[in-house]
Write a protein that holds these residues in place. Structure first.
Motif, short mmCIF file in Angstrom:
data_model
loop_
_atom_site.label_atom_id
_atom_site.label_comp_id
_atom_site.label_asym_id
_atom_site.label_seq_id
_atom_site.Cartn_x
_atom_site.Cartn_y
_atom_site.Cartn_z
N GLN A 23 0.88 -1.16 0.00
CA GLN A 23 0.00 0.00 0.00
C GLN A 23 0.92 1.21 0.00
OE1 GLN A 23 -2.71 0.52 3.34
NE2 GLN A 23 -4.21 1.40 1.93
N ARG A 24 0.84 1.98 -1.07
CA ARG A 24 1.76 3.11 -1.26
C ARG A 24 1.52 4.19 -0.21
NH1 ARG A 24 3.72 4.22 -6.85
NH2 ARG A 24 3.53 6.34 -6.11
N ARG A 25 2.62 4.73 0.30
CA ARG A 25 2.52 5.80 1.29
C ARG A 25 2.01 7.11 0.66
NH1 ARG A 25 4.32 5.86 6.32
NH2 ARG A 25 5.62 4.03 6.02
N ASP A 26 2.37 7.37 -0.61
CA ASP A 26 2.01 8.65 -1.22
C ASP A 26 0.55 8.78 -1.62
OD1 ASP A 26 2.18 6.91 -3.39
OD2 ASP A 26 3.50 8.20 -4.57
N ASN A 27 -0.11 7.67 -2.00
CA ASN A 27 -1.50 7.80 -2.45
C ASN A 27 -2.45 6.77 -1.82
OD1 ASN A 27 -1.04 5.42 -3.87
ND2 ASN A 27 -0.86 6.42 -5.85
N GLY A 28 -1.93 5.86 -0.97
CA GLY A 28 -2.77 4.88 -0.29
C GLY A 28 -3.25 3.73 -1.15
N THR A 92 8.13 0.42 4.69
CA THR A 92 9.31 1.26 4.45
C THR A 92 8.86 2.71 4.29
OG1 THR A 92 9.19 1.10 2.05
CG2 THR A 92 10.38 -0.67 3.20
N ASP A 93 9.79 3.57 3.92
CA ASP A 93 9.46 4.97 3.65
C ASP A 93 8.45 5.11 2.52
OD1 ASP A 93 11.24 5.73 5.61
OD2 ASP A 93 12.84 6.29 4.20
N GLU A 94 8.35 4.09 1.66
CA GLU A 94 7.47 4.15 0.49
C GLU A 94 6.17 3.36 0.65
OE1 GLU A 94 9.52 3.78 -3.28
OE2 GLU A 94 11.42 4.14 -2.26
N SER A 95 6.05 2.55 1.72
CA SER A 95 4.86 1.71 1.88
C SER A 95 4.32 1.80 3.30
CB SER A 95 5.20 0.25 1.55
OG SER A 95 6.23 -0.23 2.39
#
Length: 139
Positions: A23-28, A92-95
């Motif tokens: 699940q992407r951190r930037d857009n969910g 992570t920082d991205e997920s």
């Protein structure tokens, strides 16, 4: 002149036929792990790096499963079927979430443009498709 961007993604399938999803951190949104290919990387190196950076999982790239173009953004994505070889599943920082999912569950959580990448990876024959960022465009 506008240029294309090249990205790579890994559809990582384990021995139980589950797929690794983030699940992407930037857009969910839920997607297979992936991102922009660096200038000095081979495709396989880029897939290994992106999967590790986003999930903590080490992989072996086994085959190209599809080539996809986002017509709205000019992004060409090369998607590869992969197998896990080690590491530990972690955010992570991205997920914000990293999970092994049954195929049906994974497909139900993604926009069509990303779900088709995962389902194509289970077919064994590379696909070539265009999309608008959400929906697959007719050929």
């Amino acid at each position: 002149m506008t240029k294309h961007s090249v990205s790579v993604a890994g559809v990582v399938v384990d021995g139980q036929h589950r797929v690794l999803m983030i699940q992407r951190r930037d857009n969910g949104k839920w997607e297979p792990p992936g991102g922009i290919l660096e200038i000095d990387e081979t495709f396989e190196e880029g897939v290994r790096r992106e999967v590790m950076e986003e999930t903590g999982v080490l992989i072996e790239v086994t085959q190209l499963s599809g080539v996809y173009k986002n017509m709205e953004r000019g992004i060409v994505a090369l998607v590869f079927r992969c197998e896990p070889t080690g590491g530990t599943v972690q955010t992570t920082d991205e997920s914000t979430a990293v999970e092994w999912m049954e195929l049906d569950e994974a497909l139900s959580k993604m926009d069509e443009a990303y779900a088709v990448r995962v389902s194509d990876a289970y077919q064994g024959v590379p696909a070539v498709r265009a999309h608008d960022g959400v929906h697959v465009l007719a050929r």
